[in-house]
Design a protein around this motif. Structure first.
Motif, PDB file in Angstrom:
ATOM      1  N   GLY A 153      62.409  62.144  94.308  1.00  0.00           N
ATOM      2  CA  GLY A 153      61.953  61.881  92.840  1.00  0.00           C
ATOM      3  C   GLY A 153      63.014  62.366  91.682  1.00  0.00           C
ATOM      4  N   TYR A 154      62.415  62.365  90.570  1.00  0.00           N
ATOM      5  CA  TYR A 154      63.268  62.167  89.401  1.00  0.00           C
ATOM      6  C   TYR A 154      64.256  63.521  89.258  1.00  0.00           C
ATOM      7  N   ILE A 155      64.052  64.656  89.885  1.00  0.00           N
ATOM      8  CA  ILE A 155      64.786  65.682  89.960  1.00  0.00           C
ATOM      9  C   ILE A 155      65.961  65.604  90.514  1.00  0.00           C
ATOM     10  N   PHE A 156      66.279  64.870  91.643  1.00  0.00           N
ATOM     11  CA  PHE A 156      67.696  64.382  92.295  1.00  0.00           C
ATOM     12  C   PHE A 156      68.281  63.284  91.360  1.00  0.00           C
ATOM     13  N   GLU A 177      59.687  66.294  90.351  1.00  0.00           N
ATOM     14  CA  GLU A 177      60.301  66.302  89.061  1.00  0.00           C
ATOM     15  C   GLU A 177      61.052  67.406  88.397  1.00  0.00           C
ATOM     16  N   THR A 178      60.470  68.653  89.023  1.00  0.00           N
ATOM     17  CA  THR A 178      61.007  69.816  88.401  1.00  0.00           C
ATOM     18  C   THR A 178      61.570  70.897  89.556  1.00  0.00           C
ATOM     19  N   GLU A 179      62.046  72.040  89.219  1.00  0.00           N
ATOM     20  CA  GLU A 179      62.525  72.824  90.006  1.00  0.00           C
ATOM     21  C   GLU A 179      61.370  73.842  90.736  1.00  0.00           C
ATOM     22  N   ALA A 180      60.564  73.692  89.697  1.00  0.00           N
ATOM     23  CA  ALA A 180      59.118  74.559  90.189  1.00  0.00           C
ATOM     24  C   ALA A 180      58.529  73.797  91.177  1.00  0.00           C
ATOM     25  N   GLN A 181      58.369  72.718  91.081  1.00  0.00           N
ATOM     26  CA  GLN A 181      57.709  71.774  92.400  1.00  0.00           C
ATOM     27  C   GLN A 181      58.575  71.892  93.414  1.00  0.00           C
ATOM     28  N   ALA A 240      60.475  74.269  94.577  1.00  0.00           N
ATOM     29  CA  ALA A 240      60.514  75.583  95.162  1.00  0.00           C
ATOM     30  C   ALA A 240      58.995  75.848  95.728  1.00  0.00           C
ATOM     31  N   ARG A 241      57.981  75.437  95.247  1.00  0.00           N
ATOM     32  CA  ARG A 241      56.726  75.454  95.622  1.00  0.00           C
ATOM     33  C   ARG A 241      56.434  74.497  96.918  1.00  0.00           C
ATOM     34  N   LEU A 242      56.834  73.479  96.863  1.00  0.00           N
ATOM     35  CA  LEU A 242      56.978  72.613  98.118  1.00  0.00           C
ATOM     36  C   LEU A 242      57.549  73.173  99.146  1.00  0.00           C
ATOM     37  N   SER A 243      58.742  73.813  99.072  1.00  0.00           N
ATOM     38  CA  SER A 243      59.618  74.381 100.190  1.00  0.00           C
ATOM     39  C   SER A 243      58.838  75.386 100.724  1.00  0.00           C
ATOM     40  N   GLU A 244      58.011  76.094 100.057  1.00  0.00           N
ATOM     41  CA  GLU A 244      57.237  77.049 100.812  1.00  0.00           C
ATOM     42  C   GLU A 244      56.220  76.602 101.859  1.00  0.00           C
TER      43      GLU A 244
END
Length: 644
Positions: A633-636, A615-619, A621-625
């Motif tokens: 999800g909702y972010i897209f 849902e968020t840019e922070a999620q 970025a963290r998942l990409s790591e």
């Protein structure tokens, strides 16, 4: 160009020039022989003719001389004869037409044979009588040379063809170990290891094959160790070590996932006083043994639905999440737990009250708050403890469609298929750069203004074995959509467990895919992880059908089951969708390590890992790591809406 083609081509070129050289040498030898033979024949003929003409020339008998010339040169091997009498300089000339039968004109035009002319003076003693000039006819030489050309050319062509076949066969045989090495390297690149390569007879390639076999075993061992490490971390973080069930963290993740998906179903909260007494009176070993025994009975005899999840919350408290379960089924579950504990009490007289309490809470789907549901289950558990003779209490807060029975859902499903009441929504799955990977298909039923999401009726579908009917309808509809709209897709369709374990559905799906091979790459199938773990034979048959038709498939709820992740190596799915239990609290370092390990296992096998409910840019970025390379999800959806 392959190495075989390159070597084979050059060997043929070299052999061709060798054959051509031999052909040229043989042909030139034949030509020289014929030329020498023709020269000798002309010379002999002139000498013989001179001896025969001398008596007639002395008597100046021209008629007899002409007769002699006609007799000598009537064989057709000469083109011109010119006899000049020195007594009066008169000439006797005979010309014969040059006609070469059975020889192509292009061969004659090559002028292979030079014009042979022989001159000689006819004498009688010291007196010169005449001069004779004979020009040879090359017809015979051309015929013989052409005959040799055809015979030699045919022989050389047959030899060349036979040699080409033998060279090709031997070369392919010699390069067969190299072909195995090449194929093995391609499989290794896809992280498919298989059996070791047999050692070839060639000394040079033996070393290469040994090295590849050793490397393959090391890589295979590495991936197996990685999978085991991921399993170990996963079990440490999410599994209770004594019971083998999920722990509180796992339960919280599954609860959030269920409530987010639909929230339709129920929950059973169980407090086993029999276990707490064993710990208190008999010690930890006896208590642990009783916990293990209770958990085994729970998972093997009570929980028969693959969608149910059991966890141990504390020393003597357990919980069962039962998605898509109605009040009757949940009550039956509670009664089964009660009967199981009574059997474990070893009280044949039945005088001791059940040393267990079961609180049951039914959720209608409208409530998505975990705390409210937990409060209802706690309340039911408290009421159960106040009724020691029959400590099972159910609180049912479901209303509307959530309170519908199985037969009502069955009738609605058949009506929806017959009248095409289904509606479909698509949710995008993208990479970190927002590039679309595919879209997941969500099906629902709309009737009389009411909207029934898949989460409401899937439980009834599985229990009534209606998955084949539902999946056939959805797949047929999506295939038609993709066929009509060439720009649509790729679309991923979820398969129900009852369809996966149905042989007739697998046959139908195989036939449908072969009839629509053009949709390969645009239609994907999602299979729940439990199918790979508990129904491996059926799933293997289904996966083979999908692969043979050129389609792709993925794993849903990846990591939910505590069995080993080795099935990834066997089935090689194209992508996995990580269970929400691993991604709901990624800020926690321990859970982050587990997520990274689980994702790395798939990532190292070139399998795309997808996280849901981002849902968020922070999620993001963290998942990409953490080795996650696909997001849903909702972010897209938000980004798509804003762009639209």
């Amino acid at each position: 160009m392959t190495l075989f083609n390159q070597i084979f081509t050059w060997m043929l070129v070299i052999f061709f020039f060798l054959v051509l050289s031999v052909f040229g040498i043989e042909l030139n030898t034949t030509r020289n022989f014929l030329l020498n033979q023709q020269t000798a024949d002309v010379n002999n003929t002139v000498n013989s003719m001179g001896l025969a003409l001398a008596p007639y020339l002395e008597s100046d008998d021209k008629v007899a001389a002409e007769s002699v010339i006609n007799a000598f040169f009537d064989g057709g091997f000469y083109r011109e004869v010119n006899l000049t009498l020195l007594s009066d300089n008169s000439e006797i000339v005979r010309e014969y037409p040059v006609k070469i039968q059975g020889v192509p004109q292009w061969f004659i035009n090559l002028d292979i044979f030079p014009v042979i002319t022989e001159k000689q003076t006819i004498t009688s003693g010291w007196m010169q009588l005449a001069e004779v000039e004979v020009v040879a006819h090359p017809g015979y030489a051309y015929k013989q040379l052409w005959k040799s050309f055809v015979q030699l050319g045919s022989s050389m062509a047959v030899i060349f063809l036979i040699a080409s076949v033998v060279i090709g066969w031997q070369l392919r045989r010699s390069l067969k170990p190299l072909a195995r090495i090449t194929a093995k390297a391609g499989e290794i690149a896809k992280n498919r290891f298989g059996d070791p390569i047999p050692l070839p007879p060639t000394i040079e390639l033996k070393t290469v094959v040994r090295a590849i076999n050793v490397m393959t075993e090391q890589l295979k061992s590495y991936f197996e160790q990685q999978a085991k490490e991921a399993d170990r971390l996963r079990k440490t973080a999410y599994r209770d070590p004594v019971s083998g069930l999920g722990n509180r963290s796992f339960y919280v993740g599954q609860l959030k996932s269920w409530l987010t998906e639909s929230g339709v179903g129920g929950m059973a909260l169980i407090k086993v006083d029999l276990i707490s007494e064993a710990y208190k009176k008999q010690g930890f070993e006896a208590g642990d043994n009783l916990v293990e025994r209770f958990a085994n009975n729970l998972t093997h005899t009570i929980i028969t639905d693959d969608s149910m999840t059991a966890a141990r919350l504390s020393k003597d408290e357990f919980v069962i999440l039962a998605p898509n379960t109605d009040a009757d089924d949940l009550r039956l579950l509670g009664e089964s737990v009660l009967a199981m504990v009574v059997d474990m009490q070893a009280d044949p007289m039945g005088l001791t009250p059940p040393k267990v309490a079961v609180g049951l809470a039914v959720n209608g789907g409208g409530n998505r708050d975990a705390s409210i549901l937990l409060s209802q289950a706690d309340n039911a558990l408290s009421q159960a403890r106040n009724t020691p003779d029959h400590p099972v209490v159910l609180i049912d807060q479901s209303m509307g469609d959530a309170a519908m029975g199985k037969q009502q859902w069955k009738a609605l499903l058949h009506e929806a298929v017959a009248k095409e009441l289904f509606v479909f929504k698509f949710q995008s799955v993208s990479d970190s750069t927002s590039k679309l990977l595919h879209q997941e298909v969500f099906s629902a039923i709309e009737k009389d203004g009411e909207y029934y999401g898949a989460g409401h009726f899937l439980g009834a579908v599985e229990q009534l074995q209606l998955g084949e009917t539902l999946d056939k309808y959805v797949i047929t509809h999506i295939m038609k959509t993709l066929a009509q709209d060439k720009s649509a897709g790729p679309l991923a369709v979820n398969l129900t467990l009852s369809s996966i374990t149905n042989a007739s559905f697998i046959r139908w799906l195989g036939s449908a895919m072969y009839q629509n091979r053009g949709l390969a790459g645009r239609l994907l199938f999602e299979i729940p992880e439990v199918a790979f773990v508990r129904h491996a034979d059926h799933t293997s048959l289904l996966a083979d059908q999908i692969r043979q038709a050129g389609f792709q498939f993925g794993v849903d709820n990846y990591g939910r089951n505590f069995q080993s992740l080795d099935y990834l190596q066997r089935f090689k799915p194209d992508y996995v969708k990580i269970d929400f239990a691993y991604t709901n609290n990624i800020d926690d370092d321990a859970q982050g390590h587990v997520l990274a390990s689980v994702c790395r296992t798939a990532h190292n096998l070139n399998i795309t890992t997808i996280a849901t409910r981002v849902e968020t840019e922070a999620q993001l970025a963290r998942l990409s790591e953490l080795f996650v390379n696909g997001f849903q999800g909702y972010i897209f959806e938000k980004s798509k809406d804003s762009n639209g």
